[in-house]
Design a protein around this motif. Structure first.
Motif, PDB file in Angstrom:
ATOM      1  N   THR A 106      40.087  41.509  39.929  1.00 27.16           N
ATOM      2  CA  THR A 106      40.228  42.815  40.566  1.00 27.16           C
ATOM      3  C   THR A 106      39.633  43.857  39.628  1.00 27.16           C
ATOM      4  O   THR A 106      39.561  43.638  38.410  1.00 27.16           O
ATOM      5  N   PRO A 107      39.198  45.015  40.150  1.00 26.80           N
ATOM      6  CA  PRO A 107      38.696  46.069  39.274  1.00 26.80           C
ATOM      7  C   PRO A 107      39.744  46.502  38.234  1.00 26.80           C
ATOM      8  O   PRO A 107      39.407  46.757  37.078  1.00 26.80           O
ATOM      9  N   ARG A 108      41.008  46.550  38.644  1.00 27.78           N
ATOM     10  CA  ARG A 108      42.078  46.928  37.706  1.00 27.78           C
ATOM     11  C   ARG A 108      42.198  45.884  36.588  1.00 27.78           C
ATOM     12  O   ARG A 108      42.335  46.219  35.414  1.00 27.78           O
ATOM     13  N   GLY A 109      42.141  44.598  36.970  1.00 25.46           N
ATOM     14  CA  GLY A 109      42.202  43.533  35.975  1.00 25.46           C
ATOM     15  C   GLY A 109      41.020  43.589  35.015  1.00 25.46           C
ATOM     16  O   GLY A 109      41.175  43.386  33.810  1.00 25.46           O
ATOM     17  N   GLU A 153      48.385  37.883  35.948  1.00 29.42           N
ATOM     18  CA  GLU A 153      48.827  39.031  36.747  1.00 29.42           C
ATOM     19  C   GLU A 153      48.003  40.261  36.415  1.00 29.42           C
ATOM     20  O   GLU A 153      47.623  41.023  37.309  1.00 29.42           O
ATOM     21  N   GLU A 154      47.705  40.466  35.125  1.00 29.33           N
ATOM     22  CA  GLU A 154      46.904  41.624  34.722  1.00 29.33           C
ATOM     23  C   GLU A 154      45.486  41.534  35.271  1.00 29.33           C
ATOM     24  O   GLU A 154      44.814  42.534  35.429  1.00 29.33           O
ATOM     25  N   MET A 155      45.046  40.319  35.580  1.00 29.40           N
ATOM     26  CA  MET A 155      43.708  40.123  36.138  1.00 29.40           C
ATOM     27  C   MET A 155      43.725  40.105  37.660  1.00 29.40           C
ATOM     28  O   MET A 155      42.723  39.800  38.292  1.00 29.40           O
ATOM     29  N   GLY A 156      44.895  40.418  38.247  1.00 28.33           N
ATOM     30  CA  GLY A 156      44.969  40.570  39.692  1.00 28.33           C
ATOM     31  C   GLY A 156      45.540  39.386  40.452  1.00 28.33           C
ATOM     32  O   GLY A 156      45.557  39.404  41.680  1.00 28.33           O
ATOM     33  N   THR A 157      46.006  38.352  39.764  1.00 23.33           N
ATOM     34  CA  THR A 157      46.608  37.209  40.443  1.00 23.33           C
ATOM     35  C   THR A 157      48.018  37.576  40.890  1.00 23.33           C
ATOM     36  O   THR A 157      48.767  38.161  40.110  1.00 23.33           O
ATOM     37  N   PRO A 158      48.415  37.247  42.117  1.00 30.30           N
ATOM     38  CA  PRO A 158      49.787  37.539  42.560  1.00 30.30           C
ATOM     39  C   PRO A 158      50.808  36.869  41.629  1.00 30.30           C
ATOM     40  O   PRO A 158      50.565  35.759  41.132  1.00 30.30           O
TER      41      PRO A 158
END
Length: 125
Positions: free
Chosen positions: A93-96, A28-33
């Motif tokens: 994701t950039p956030r991840g 989730e932290e890496m952008g996975t739903p």
């Protein structure tokens, strides 16, 4: 025939449940739903518990401070301005990617602090 639930069986279940939660949280932290992260975490735990069935596995106490080769590879490529490029390259994701880079920096700081406390030279800058 009754099934006796032993203390060790409960501990195994607790370990596998925690492992699933950790995998899902990292994804989730890496952008996975969240739903996909949970399914992937469960699948990974099912695979590992089948693959390692019957084996005794010990986790080293300092495992949280170890950097993987992939983390070091990503960190070496980071120049302070290419987070978005790295995220695309590694399917994140950039956030991840930002969270991953932050975790890597924290691990490096912890390793350096441990090395300095032990009177060793700094190996990772």
């Amino acid at each position: 025939m009754s099934v006796e639930v032993t203390r060790m069986a409960l501990k195994r279940h607790e370990l596998l449940e925690e492992l699933q939660a950790v995998i899902a949280r990292q994804l989730e932290e890496m952008g996975t739903p969240p739903d996909a992260a949970s399914v992937i975490g469960s699948s990974a735990v099912d695979y590992l518990s089948t693959y390692w069935a019957g084996q005794v596995v010990t986790f080293p106490k300092d495992a949280q401070y170890k950097l993987t080769l992939k983390e070091l590879e990503i960190y070496d490529q980071f120049d302070g301005r290419n987070k978005d490029d790295l995220a695309r390259r590694y399917g994140m994701t950039p956030r991840g990617m930002g969270k991953l880079l932050k975790r890597i920096r924290e691990k490096i700081k912890a390793q350096n602090a441990d090395a300095e406390a032990a009177g060793q030279l700094e190996l990772i800058s």
